[in-house]
Design a protein around this motif. Structure first.
Motif, PDB file in Angstrom:
ATOM      1  N   ASN A 183       0.804  -1.220   0.000  1.00  0.00           N
ATOM      2  CA  ASN A 183       0.000   0.000   0.000  1.00  0.00           C
ATOM      3  C   ASN A 183       0.840   1.275   0.000  1.00  0.00           C
ATOM      4  OD1 ASN A 183      -2.644  -1.231   0.084  1.00  0.00           O
ATOM      5  ND2 ASN A 183      -2.147  -1.858   2.170  1.00  0.00           N
ATOM      6  N   ILE A 184       2.140   1.136  -0.295  1.00  0.00           N
ATOM      7  CA  ILE A 184       3.013   2.309  -0.343  1.00  0.00           C
ATOM      8  C   ILE A 184       3.582   2.452  -1.748  1.00  0.00           C
ATOM      9  CG2 ILE A 184       5.136   3.368   0.521  1.00  0.00           C
ATOM     10  CD1 ILE A 184       4.649   2.059   3.189  1.00  0.00           C
ATOM     11  N   PRO A 185       3.104   3.425  -2.523  1.00  0.00           N
ATOM     12  CA  PRO A 185       3.638   3.624  -3.870  1.00  0.00           C
ATOM     13  C   PRO A 185       4.847   4.548  -3.915  1.00  0.00           C
ATOM     14  CG  PRO A 185       1.713   4.996  -3.562  1.00  0.00           C
ATOM     15  CD  PRO A 185       1.886   4.224  -2.282  1.00  0.00           C
ATOM     16  N   GLU A 186       5.034   5.390  -2.888  1.00  0.00           N
ATOM     17  CA  GLU A 186       6.142   6.338  -2.885  1.00  0.00           C
ATOM     18  C   GLU A 186       6.703   6.496  -1.484  1.00  0.00           C
ATOM     19  OE1 GLU A 186       5.802   9.730  -6.137  1.00  0.00           O
ATOM     20  OE2 GLU A 186       4.149   9.822  -4.698  1.00  0.00           O
ATOM     21  N   CYS A 187       8.022   6.683  -1.403  1.00  0.00           N
ATOM     22  CA  CYS A 187       8.639   6.934  -0.102  1.00  0.00           C
ATOM     23  C   CYS A 187       9.975   7.639  -0.294  1.00  0.00           C
ATOM     24  CB  CYS A 187       8.833   5.641   0.683  1.00  0.00           C
ATOM     25  SG  CYS A 187      10.196   4.624   0.082  1.00  0.00           S
ATOM     26  N   ALA A 188      10.482   8.187   0.793  1.00  0.00           N
ATOM     27  CA  ALA A 188      11.824   8.752   0.832  1.00  0.00           C
ATOM     28  C   ALA A 188      12.418   8.441   2.195  1.00  0.00           C
ATOM     29  CB  ALA A 188      11.791  10.258   0.597  1.00  0.00           C
ATOM     30  N   VAL A 189      13.671   8.039   2.202  1.00  0.00           N
ATOM     31  CA  VAL A 189      14.378   7.788   3.456  1.00  0.00           C
ATOM     32  C   VAL A 189      15.527   8.782   3.538  1.00  0.00           C
ATOM     33  CG1 VAL A 189      15.765   6.168   4.786  1.00  0.00           C
ATOM     34  CG2 VAL A 189      13.746   5.353   3.546  1.00  0.00           C
ATOM     35  N   ILE A 190      15.607   9.480   4.656  1.00  0.00           N
ATOM     36  CA  ILE A 190      16.676  10.468   4.851  1.00  0.00           C
ATOM     37  C   ILE A 190      17.350  10.220   6.200  1.00  0.00           C
ATOM     38  CG2 ILE A 190      15.773  12.235   3.321  1.00  0.00           C
ATOM     39  CD1 ILE A 190      15.128  12.681   6.978  1.00  0.00           C
ATOM     40  N   GLY A 191      18.540  10.774   6.372  1.00  0.00           N
ATOM     41  CA  GLY A 191      19.254  10.647   7.636  1.00  0.00           C
ATOM     42  C   GLY A 191      18.985  11.830   8.542  1.00  0.00           C
ATOM     43  N   VAL A 192      18.577  11.550   9.774  1.00  0.00           N
ATOM     44  CA  VAL A 192      18.292  12.600  10.756  1.00  0.00           C
ATOM     45  C   VAL A 192      19.341  12.520  11.862  1.00  0.00           C
ATOM     46  CG1 VAL A 192      16.608  13.468  12.432  1.00  0.00           C
ATOM     47  CG2 VAL A 192      15.826  12.550  10.234  1.00  0.00           C
ATOM     48  N   ASN A 193      19.856  13.663  12.270  1.00  0.00           N
ATOM     49  CA  ASN A 193      20.904  13.703  13.289  1.00  0.00           C
ATOM     50  C   ASN A 193      20.434  13.059  14.593  1.00  0.00           C
ATOM     51  OD1 ASN A 193      22.501  15.089  11.478  1.00  0.00           O
ATOM     52  ND2 ASN A 193      21.962  17.112  12.291  1.00  0.00           N
ATOM     53  N   ASP A 194      21.350  12.282  15.210  1.00  0.00           N
ATOM     54  CA  ASP A 194      21.041  11.579  16.453  1.00  0.00           C
ATOM     55  C   ASP A 194      22.249  11.692  17.381  1.00  0.00           C
ATOM     56  OD1 ASP A 194      19.202   9.428  17.853  1.00  0.00           O
ATOM     57  OD2 ASP A 194      21.247   8.626  17.930  1.00  0.00           O
ATOM     58  N   SER A 195      22.008  12.054  18.645  1.00  0.00           N
ATOM     59  CA  SER A 195      23.116  12.295  19.576  1.00  0.00           C
ATOM     60  C   SER A 195      23.899  11.029  19.887  1.00  0.00           C
ATOM     61  CB  SER A 195      22.569  12.898  20.881  1.00  0.00           C
ATOM     62  OG  SER A 195      21.603  12.016  21.470  1.00  0.00           O
ATOM     63  N   LEU A 196      23.277   9.863  19.781  1.00  0.00           N
ATOM     64  CA  LEU A 196      23.958   8.611  20.108  1.00  0.00           C
ATOM     65  C   LEU A 196      24.611   7.972  18.886  1.00  0.00           C
ATOM     66  CD1 LEU A 196      24.624   6.380  22.163  1.00  0.00           C
ATOM     67  CD2 LEU A 196      22.395   5.338  21.613  1.00  0.00           C
ATOM     68  N   LYS A 197      23.854   7.801  17.811  1.00  0.00           N
ATOM     69  CA  LYS A 197      24.344   7.075  16.637  1.00  0.00           C
ATOM     70  C   LYS A 197      24.886   7.982  15.537  1.00  0.00           C
ATOM     71  CE  LYS A 197      21.226   3.140  17.339  1.00  0.00           C
ATOM     72  NZ  LYS A 197      22.270   2.122  17.551  1.00  0.00           N
ATOM     73  N   GLY A 198      24.832   9.283  15.755  1.00  0.00           N
ATOM     74  CA  GLY A 198      25.282  10.219  14.740  1.00  0.00           C
ATOM     75  C   GLY A 198      24.167  10.561  13.769  1.00  0.00           C
ATOM     76  N   VAL A 199      23.665   9.541  13.067  1.00  0.00           N
ATOM     77  CA  VAL A 199      22.551   9.700  12.125  1.00  0.00           C
ATOM     78  C   VAL A 199      21.680   8.457  12.206  1.00  0.00           C
ATOM     79  CG1 VAL A 199      21.890   9.906   9.696  1.00  0.00           C
ATOM     80  CG2 VAL A 199      23.866  11.164  10.529  1.00  0.00           C
ATOM     81  N   VAL A 200      20.367   8.636  12.121  1.00  0.00           N
ATOM     82  CA  VAL A 200      19.456   7.495  12.038  1.00  0.00           C
ATOM     83  C   VAL A 200      18.514   7.725  10.852  1.00  0.00           C
ATOM     84  CG1 VAL A 200      19.528   6.899  14.478  1.00  0.00           C
ATOM     85  CG2 VAL A 200      17.846   8.568  13.669  1.00  0.00           C
ATOM     86  N   PRO A 201      18.077   6.643  10.207  1.00  0.00           N
ATOM     87  CA  PRO A 201      17.173   6.799   9.070  1.00  0.00           C
ATOM     88  C   PRO A 201      15.729   7.031   9.509  1.00  0.00           C
ATOM     89  CG  PRO A 201      17.662   4.484   9.391  1.00  0.00           C
ATOM     90  CD  PRO A 201      18.482   5.233  10.403  1.00  0.00           C
ATOM     91  N   VAL A 202      15.052   7.888   8.776  1.00  0.00           N
ATOM     92  CA  VAL A 202      13.625   8.135   8.967  1.00  0.00           C
ATOM     93  C   VAL A 202      12.956   7.990   7.606  1.00  0.00           C
ATOM     94  CG1 VAL A 202      11.872   9.850   9.554  1.00  0.00           C
ATOM     95  CG2 VAL A 202      13.927   9.641  10.962  1.00  0.00           C
ATOM     96  N   ALA A 203      11.843   7.261   7.587  1.00  0.00           N
ATOM     97  CA  ALA A 203      11.113   7.046   6.338  1.00  0.00           C
ATOM     98  C   ALA A 203       9.877   7.926   6.293  1.00  0.00           C
ATOM     99  CB  ALA A 203      10.713   5.580   6.201  1.00  0.00           C
TER     100      ALA A 203
END
Length: 682
Positions: free
Chosen positions: A579-599
């Motif tokens: 049921n998902i025809p479109e998406c984008a995943v970007i990196g968001v700053n995180d104090s522990l891991k540096g960057v985490v992905p958000v969809a």
């Protein structure tokens, strides 16, 4: 019916026939013939993008090896192009590494697109203009098109335009845009096409850079249920630009008058058709293969425009690609569902189909909403399209509105032999869906190219392998594409290892030659990162077939707690959800891991589920693993994109991280950004 269509029908604009030739009225179903195939050496209906392995190896060898590559391209140039002065030298390489193709040859692009096809194609349709937003759909023959191009070229000369002068086009998707482009090519003027509807400030930047002697525009553009006046933006941009005031040629559209668009012509302005009427018939000017053909401004997804400069040697690769890759016979019909403001529109709406003696469908409309998700299939049926080109984003939008592709059953699309996609990474699920729905006789072929290349760089498939979901296949002849380690600069040959995409120099005919007025930026942007190579700015990897997978822009890859994660792989995983025809995943700053992905994802219109965000997180955990650390997935109404279909991931990432951002002038709908800001609570 939309508001625009209703008003135009009321004013009888929809049914008013009109011809470019001498402004005479003619029936919508004229004596023009859509198909007059002339057979060449390629088998009719073949799939030349799927050669045998030995055939492919031979082509690659001949196109890349020093000595053989010169003979390879010289043979094609002499076979495919009409030269005023045939080239005596195929390739000239300077001590600095820059190179020019066919430096001693002279030709004219307009002559190769039009004059040489007469009289054998005088009554064949050159451009089939199809408007789904209320424009006056009509067909223009090769004879009619040549008449208007040769006289508009004379009209430009009467305004002082000569060889080397710049002409800027700010036009909707109408045949007159192609007339203006070909008229510029005819007299050696350098055209620069800007998306119709650009904001005045963005347009002013391009006017300042190009310093055009003439601007060719229209009084309005049609976008779904809206009529967009163009002249306020033109006038403001000219006032803002730091360049001499140009003459302005204005196409007065009858649709604009019906919709209440009024504009009082200024002293500097000329009417488009008066320019044709008063213009002298003008012969094509012999030009060096290395004289500039056009500039095209690309901001990609960054918002910082670059004026890509391309020369007349481009004709060789374009003509060659129509038969050797897109598998079209002369006289057949090609449908590139693009915009003339994008490089695909330059190459495969205007120049390549006409070089090859084909009929080109020029489409003013959208894949959905004008009026519905069946419009592509209607066009294929109406014009007997043999091959089409569109963006993955368009196919995803069609699938969103027609999840089972039921509309394909309502139309005869049997003429179609292949559907090519490019412009944005094609996820495997979208490819699989449309290959299944279109049937085994219509392969969906993902291929990769850029504004800078002007034509496909990658997209060949082995005949015994065919399509591999997520891959753009193998390099076309002339392109030595390699995966390089961004740190060590060494070549990566192992499957599944992500690296930077680079192309070994020299590049084949038609590739960009530099950036207009900025050669230093050209060298810094493309040639310095990997000496001896063109840096494509994309990240990718090989698979076990040797196929290339373009995963993302190099600056879109993210590093999660020391692990380099491909956002392209994560998006491919998210799109597994039915049921998902479109998406984008970007990196968001995180104090522990540096960057985490958000969809961020868009759901199909008929989906009522409330657990999709959780499903997305579970899909990533199952198929990529906990190393991805994806814990956030957000549903949005739409994703911000350029008009060519590229998702603005950098903009989304900067919004998520609270950074300043700049929207590129090519954005399709700036209001979509408000939904992204709301999604991140900014």
């Amino acid at each position: 019916m939309s508001t625009t269509l209703t008003l135009l029908a009321k004013h009888r604009i929809l049914t008013r026939p009109h011809s470019l030739l001498a402004h005479r009225l003619c029936p919508a179903t004229s004596s023009a013939t859509l198909h007059q195939p002339v057979r060449n050496n390629h088998a009719a209906g073949g799939q030349n993008f799927r050669p045998e392995r030995t055939e492919y190896a031979n082509l690659v060898s001949k196109s890349l090896l020093p000595g053989e590559r010169e003979q390879f391209w010289m043979s094609i140039a002499n076979r495919e192009i009409t030269w005023t002065t045939p080239p005596s030298t195929a390739l000239s390489i300077s001590p600095s590494g820059t190179h020019n193709w066919f430096p001693s040859g002279t030709l004219n692009m307009s002559q190769n697109c039009l004059d040489r096809h007469l009289p054998s194609r005088s009554s064949q349709v050159a451009i089939a203009y199809h408007s789904s937003v209320g424009g006056n759909s009509r067909s223009i023959t090769y004879e009619e098109l040549l008449n208007d191009v040769s006289k508009f070229a004379g009209g430009l000369r009467s305004l002082g335009v000569e060889k080397g002068d710049r002409v800027l086009l700010y036009m909707p998707m109408v045949p007159e845009a192609a007339v203006a482009m070909l008229a510029c090519a005819r007299i050696g003027a350098v055209h620069s096409v800007v998306f119709g509807g650009f904001a005045a400030k963005e347009l002013a930047v391009r006017i300042t850079d190009a310093s055009p002697k003439v601007i060719v525009t229209a009084d309005c553009g049609l976008e779904r249920a809206r009529c967009i006046p163009y002249m306020p933006a033109i006038n403001e941009a000219i006032d803002l630009a730091d360049s001499p005031e140009p003459s302005v040629v204005v196409l007065r559209r009858p649709e604009g008058k019906a919709l209440g668009v009024s504009y009082e012509m200024k002293e500097r302005d000329r009417c488009f058709y008066e320019t044709i009427k008063n213009g002298e018939v003008t012969a094509p000017v012999p030009l060096s293969a290395n004289d500039p053909l056009y500039t095209i401004y690309t901001s990609g997804t960054t918002g910082d425009p670059k004026g890509v400069l391309r020369d007349n040697a481009h004709a060789v690769h374009l003509k060659y690609s129509m038969s050797s890759y897109y598998s079209l016979e002369e006289g057949e019909t090609f449908f590139a569902a693009s915009d003339i403001g994008w490089v695909v529109g330059h190459s495969y709406i205007v120049y390549a189909p006409l070089l090859h003696g084909c009929t080109s469908v020029l489409f003013e409309g959208k894949p959905v909403g004008t009026p519905d998700a069946a419009e592509y299939w209607r066009i294929i049926e109406r014009y007997k399209v043999n091959a089409m080109f569109t963006a993955p984003t368009a196919l995803r939008a069609i699938r969103r509105d027609d999840p089972e592709s039921d509309h394909t059953k309502d139309h005869d699309i049997s003429s179609l032999r292949a559907c090519f996609v490019a412009g944005e990474r094609a996820d495997p699920d979208t490819i699989r869906h449309f290959e299944e729905k279109l049937g085994p006789s219509i392969p969906v072929v993902d291929h990769w190219w850029q504004t800078e290349s002007g034509s496909p760089m990658c997209g060949v498939q082995f005949s015994d392998v065919g399509t591999v979901g997520g891959s753009c296949g193998l390099p076309l002849p002339g392109f030595d594409i390699q995966i390089l380690n961004p740190e060590t600069k060494e070549r990566i040959t192992a499957p599944g290892v992500l690296g930077s995409i680079a192309i070994k120099l020299p590049l084949p005919p038609g590739f960009m030659t530099t950036l207009y007025n900025n050669n230093e930026r050209y060298k810094k942007s493309y040639l310095e990162t990997f000496p001896g190579y063109y840096d494509a700015g994309d990240a990718g990897m090989l698979d076990e077939n040797g196929y290339i997978h373009i995963m993302e822009r190099t600056d879109d890859a993210i590093n999660v707690a020391g692990h380099r994660i491909s956002t392209g792989l994560l998006e491919e995983t998210v799109l597994r959800h039915p049921n998902i025809p479109e998406c984008a995943v970007i990196g968001v700053n995180d104090s522990l891991k540096g960057v985490v992905p958000v969809a961020l994802f868009v759901v199909s219109g008929n989906c009522k589920s409330t657990s999709i965000a959780d499903d997305v997180i579970n899909l990533v955990r199952e198929h990529v693993g906990p190393v991805a650390s994806m814990k956030t997935a957000i549903e949005v109404h739409a994703l911000p994109k350029t008009r060519s279909g590229k998702i603005l991931r950098q903009v989304i990432r900067k919004i998520a991280n609270g950074e300043e951002y700049k929207l590129p002038g090519t954005i399709e709908d700036a209001s979509v950004v408000d939904g992204i800001i709301e999604a991140f609570g900014k």
